[in-house]
Design an enzyme around this catalytic site. Structure first.
Site, PDB file in Angstrom:
ATOM      1  N   VAL A 105      31.876  25.051   3.562  1.00  0.00           N
ATOM      2  CA  VAL A 105      30.638  25.764   3.841  1.00  0.00           C
ATOM      3  C   VAL A 105      29.809  25.689   2.565  1.00  0.00           C
ATOM      4  CG1 VAL A 105      29.567  27.946   4.513  1.00  0.00           C
ATOM      5  CG2 VAL A 105      31.765  27.270   5.517  1.00  0.00           C
ATOM      6  N   ALA A 106      28.725  24.956   2.638  1.00  0.00           N
ATOM      7  CA  ALA A 106      27.916  24.657   1.460  1.00  0.00           C
ATOM      8  C   ALA A 106      27.545  25.923   0.694  1.00  0.00           C
ATOM      9  CB  ALA A 106      26.655  23.908   1.873  1.00  0.00           C
ATOM     10  N   ASP A 107      27.693  25.845  -0.610  1.00  0.00           N
ATOM     11  CA  ASP A 107      27.328  26.923  -1.530  1.00  0.00           C
ATOM     12  C   ASP A 107      28.057  28.230  -1.264  1.00  0.00           C
ATOM     13  OD1 ASP A 107      25.542  25.298  -2.975  1.00  0.00           O
ATOM     14  OD2 ASP A 107      23.960  25.670  -1.510  1.00  0.00           O
ATOM     15  N   THR A 108      29.236  28.149  -0.644  1.00  0.00           N
ATOM     16  CA  THR A 108      30.046  29.338  -0.384  1.00  0.00           C
ATOM     17  C   THR A 108      31.499  28.997  -0.694  1.00  0.00           C
ATOM     18  OG1 THR A 108      28.510  29.745   1.459  1.00  0.00           O
ATOM     19  CG2 THR A 108      30.395  31.218   1.275  1.00  0.00           C
ATOM     20  N   PRO A 109      31.857  28.928  -1.987  1.00  0.00           N
ATOM     21  CA  PRO A 109      33.204  28.477  -2.378  1.00  0.00           C
ATOM     22  C   PRO A 109      34.347  29.203  -1.686  1.00  0.00           C
ATOM     23  CG  PRO A 109      31.807  28.696  -4.316  1.00  0.00           C
ATOM     24  CD  PRO A 109      31.032  29.252  -3.151  1.00  0.00           C
TER      25      PRO A 109
END
Length: 188
Positions: A105-109
């Site tokens: 999930v992009a930009d949600t490590p």
């Protein structure tokens, strides 16, 4: 401590779904096809930015203009959620976890099973760089550094070693010892 385990996936043999059609999807798709031009990718979004559409066409990527639904996950191995809608990204994550699919999930490590780190490619040599999701900018700078310092003809050495390796007789240990001896000069 970075506990990630680096692997190199044959994404030309795995089915990747990118959900999103904007700038983040463009970044993820660009990264993927730069590293693996023959990747098997499908793109899904209700609207697809022109730059994304052009890149998808260039690499013969199937683009589906539609809203996300979990049935689009069927037959996929890897999913990248790159929408600008947090609720949709969370739903994608939940649906992937229910199906045991790897998801980013992009930009949600904290919602990522894997990261798309920096990659340096010189012919057959590929180096992956990770900051454990902490600083993509640092990974980018390290990638630029290695691209500059690694010689462009590194692939010639790799090919020569490959040919030499095929001529070595004996058991595994003998082969490893022979290759170690010939390559130790690389670090001295």
């Amino acid at each position: 401590m970075n506990e990630l385990y680096p692997i190199f996936l044959k994404v030309n043999k795995l089915k990747v779904l990118i959900v999103g059609g904007g700038n983040v999807a463009l970044e993820k798709l660009s990264f993927l096809v730069k590293s693996s031009p023959n990747a098997t990718v499908e793109l899904l979004a209700p609207t697809i930015k022109e730059e994304v559409r052009k890149l998808a066409q260039e690499y013969q990527i199937n683009s589906i203009v539609n809203s996300y639904d979990k049935h689009f996950l069927e037959g996929k191995h890897i999913v990248i959620a790159a929408t600008n809608n947090t609720a949709v990204n969370l739903k994608i994550h939940k649906d992937c976890k229910e199906r045991n699919l790897l998801v980013n999930v992009a930009d949600t490590p904290e919602l990522c099973d894997f990261y798309l780190g920096g990659i340096v490619t010189k012919g057959q040599v590929k180096i992956a760089i990770s900051t454990n999701g902490k600083s993509p900018t640092m990974a980018k700078r390290l990638r630029q550094f290695f691209e500059e310092v690694l010689p462009d003809d590194l692939n010639i050495l790799v090919e020569n070693l490959h040919q030499y390796r095929k001529t070595i007789r004996g058991d595994f240990e003998k082969k490893v010892a022979s290759l170690n001896k010939i390559t130790e000069t690389l670090i001295n």
